[in-house]
Design an enzyme around this catalytic site. Structure first.
Site, PDB file in Angstrom:
ATOM      1  N   CYS A  60       0.859  -1.191   0.000  1.00 18.57           N
ATOM      2  CA  CYS A  60       0.000   0.000   0.000  1.00 18.57           C
ATOM      3  C   CYS A  60       0.892   1.237   0.000  1.00 18.57           C
ATOM      4  O   CYS A  60       1.826   1.329   0.803  1.00 18.57           O
ATOM      5  CB  CYS A  60      -0.891  -0.009   1.232  1.00 18.57           C
ATOM      6  N   CYS A  79      -0.550   6.277   6.997  1.00 19.50           N
ATOM      7  CA  CYS A  79      -1.942   6.071   7.420  1.00 19.50           C
ATOM      8  C   CYS A  79      -1.987   5.400   8.788  1.00 19.50           C
ATOM      9  O   CYS A  79      -1.158   4.561   9.115  1.00 19.50           O
ATOM     10  CB  CYS A  79      -2.628   5.213   6.363  1.00 19.50           C
ATOM     11  N   CYS A  87     -12.558  -7.221  22.665  1.00 21.52           N
ATOM     12  CA  CYS A  87     -11.750  -6.601  21.614  1.00 21.52           C
ATOM     13  C   CYS A  87     -10.504  -5.950  22.216  1.00 21.52           C
ATOM     14  O   CYS A  87      -9.742  -5.303  21.508  1.00 21.52           O
ATOM     15  CB  CYS A  87     -12.581  -5.592  20.815  1.00 21.52           C
TER      16      CYS A  87
END
Ligand code: SAH
Length: 451
Positions: A71, A77, A404
Site C-alpha cells: 500500500c 496512514c 476486543c
C-alpha cells in the site's frame, strides 16, 4: 539516551500497538514500521523515563518475516500496522500479545488455543468511515492525528467502496458542497460512511453532515447508483453538529431507499441500521460466534447476552437455547434486535435497552438466574459492578467473554477469579488482519457454588 541520538537497534519485540521494540541502555525503544528480527539505525525522537520513541532511518538487516508493503500510504496512514510482515508472523505476534496480557495482567499461567486466523487478509471490512479533505477527496487519518492522508484505494475495504468514494468526491466537487473543517467547525460534509452486507451485497451510503439537510441529493443518489447499480439499498444523511471527534450523530434521515440493509450471519437474517453495531468482518464474526457457542454449551439453557448490539450472538444461539435475553444501550440496535428476532421467527428472545450493569442488577432483583452469561463489551471492558452482579447474583455455570481488548479481558478475569470464576480456555480470533487489533473469546467456569 537523548533526543536526536542515532543508535543501532536490534528489534526483538512488538508493542501492543504494533511497533517494533528494541532495548538500548536498559530502555525500551519503540520504532514504528520495524519488526522482530530487524536491525535498524534509529533516530531517537522522544525520551521518557523508562522508554523512548524512535524513527527508523536505515534498515541495516531485515527480519526474515519482512515483505514489501503493498500500500502506497502504509507508512503514513493510521489504519494498518502490519503490511510489512508476513501474515503468519502477524498471527504469532497477536497471539503472543493476548497471552502476555492474560499472564501479566490476569495472573494466569495459561497458553491460548491456536489463533483462528483469517482466510481473507485484504478487503475484509464491510464498513468504512472516510474523512473528507478540504479538496473534497476521501482519505484516512494519519497515525495519532486528524491530518487527512488522501487515498483513492484501501486494501482493507471492498473495491466498490473505492469507487463510491471517488464518485461521491466528484459529486462534492461538481456541486461545490462545502467540507467540514474541524478547526473552525464550519462546512457541511464531515464523513462518508459506507456499509455492505456481504452475503446479500446490499450497500448503505451515509453522508455525515454538520447541518440538517443536503442539497443535490437526487444527483448524489444517481451518482451512487451509476457505480453500484441495484446493490445500493439505502442512502441516508446522519446529522452531527457537535464540535467533537465523535464521528456519528444520533439522528439519521433516509434520502432514498430503505432505512437499513440486511445481511445473513450464522444463518440468521440481520438488519443493519447506521447506528447499530455490526462486526466489520463478517466471515470472521461467524468463526468468533461459533467459538463463543462452543464455549457456551447452551442447549436448553437460559442465556443472558450482555452488550448484544443488534442481537447477533444470541439470535444465532436461539434455536438450541431455552431462552435468550439480550441487553444493549443503543436504542436503534435494540430495535434492530427485536425486528431481527421477529424476521427469523425467533420467539424465545427478549431484548432490553439499558446499560448492561443497570439491567443486570434489575434482572437479578427479578430473580433471573441465567445458566450462561455472554459479555461482549467495548474496549474498556466490564465495570466491577457488573462483574459482581454476574458472579454473585447470577452465578452462571459458564461465562463467555468476547473481548476486543485483551488487556481489559485480563483485568476482568483477575477480578472474576476472586469470585470463584476460573479462566479455563481462550482463543484469539483475527478479525482485523494488518491492524494491531485482535479479538479474543474466553471461557470462565464457576468453581464454587455461591447459591
Ligand atoms: N455483541 C454484539 C455487539 C458487540 S460491540 C456483536 O457481536 O455484534 C459492543 C456493544 O456494546 C455495542 O453495541 C455498544 O453499543 C454496546 N454498549 C456499549 N456500552 C454499553 C453499556 N454500558 N451497556 C450496554 N451496552 C453497551
Amino acid at each position: 539516551m537523548n533526543k536526536n541520538d542515532e543508535i543501532i537497534l536490534k528489534i526483538d519485540g512488538t508493542s501492543s500497538d504494533g511497533y517494533g521494540v528494541g532495548r538500548h541502555e536498559g530502555m525500551a525503544v519503540f520504532v514504528p514500521l520495524t519488526t522482530e528480527g530487524d536491525t535498524v539505525r534509529t533516530k531517537i525522537l522522544k525520551v521518557k523515563k523508562s522508554f523512548a520513541y524512535g524513527k527508523m532511518t536505515e534498515l541495516i538487516e531485515p527480519s526474515m518475516d519482512r515483505k514489501s508493503p503493498d500500500c502506497d500510504v502504509f507508512a503514513q496512514c493510521g489504519g494498518c500496522v502490519y503490511r510489512h510482515i508476513n501474515y503468519q508472523k502477524e498471527c504469532e505476534i497477536k497471539s503472543k500479545k493476548v497471552e502476555n496480557n492474560i499472564c501479566r495482567i490476569g495472573g494466569y499461567d495459561l497458553s491460548p488455543q491456536p489463533i483462528i486466523s483469517a482466510e481473507r487478509i485484504c478487503r475484509y471490512r464491510n464498513k468504512a468511515q472516510f474523512p473528507v479533505s478540504a479538496s473534497g477527496n476521501t482519505g484516512f487519518y494519519a497515525v495519532h492525528s486528524h491530518r487527512i492522508i488522501e487515498s483513492d484505494k484501501c486494501l482493507l475495504q471492498p473495491e466498490i467502496f473505492d469507487k463510491l468514494c471517488a464518485t461521491i468526491g466528484d459529486w462534492i466537487k461538481t456541486y461545490n458542497i462545502s467540507v467540514y473543517d474541524e478547526n473552525n467547525h464550519k462546512g457541511l460534509i464531515r464523513h462518508i460512511y459506507l456499509r455492505i452486507a456481504e452475503k446479500t451485497q446490499e450497500i448503505m451510503v451515509v453522508i455525515i453532515i454538520n447541518g440538517d439537510s443536503l442539497n443535490y441529493s437526487k444527483e448524489l443518489v444517481d451518482a451512487c447508483i451509476s457505480v453500484a447499480g441495484d446493490k445500493i439499498k439505502s442512502i441516508q444523511i446522519n446529522i452531527n453538529k457537535k464540535d467533537t471527534n465523535v464521528i456519528l450523530g444520533d439522528k439519521c434521515k433516509t434520502l432514498w431507499g430503505s432505512d437499513f440493509i440486511t445481511d445473513i450471519l450464522c444463518d440468521v437474517k440481520i438488519r443493519i441500521s447506521p447506528l447499530s453495531f455490526y462486526q466489520v468482518n463478517r466471515d470472521m464474526a461467524e468463526k468468533l460466534y461459533q467459538k463463543a457457542a462452543e464455549y457456551a454449551e447452551c442447549d436448553n439453557k437460559t442465556v443472558l447476552d450482555l452488550y448484544c448490539g443488534a442481537g447477533t450472538i444470541g439470535l444465532g444461539l436461539a434455536k438450541r437455547a431455552k431462552k435468550i435475553i439480550g441487553v444493549e444501550i443503543i436504542p436503534d440496535a435494540i430495535e434492530d434486535a427485536k425486528i431481527n428476532a421477529a424476521n427469523n421467527g425467533i420467539e424465545n428472545a427478549e431484548f432490553i435497552c439499558m446499560d448492561a450493569a443497570a439491567a443486570a442488577k434489575e434482572l437479578a432483583a427479578r430473580k433471573l438466574r441465567p445458566d450462561v452469561v455472554i459479555v461482549d463489551p467495548p474496549r474498556k471492558g466490564c465495570s466491577s459492578d457488573l462483574l459482581s452482579t454476574i458472579a454473585s447474583d447470577f452465578s452462571p455455570e459458564r461465562l463467555v467473554y468476547v473481548s476486543c481488548d485483551s488487556a481489559t479481558l485480563a483485568r476482568d478475569s483477575a477480578i472474576l477469579r476472586d469470585y470463584g470464576y476460573i479462566l479455563t480456555e481462550y482463543t484469539p480470533v483475527d478479525m482485523f488482519p494488518s491492524t494491531a487489533h485482535i479479538e479474543t473469546v474466553a471461557l470462565l467456569v464457576r468453581t464454587v457454588s455461591t447459591i
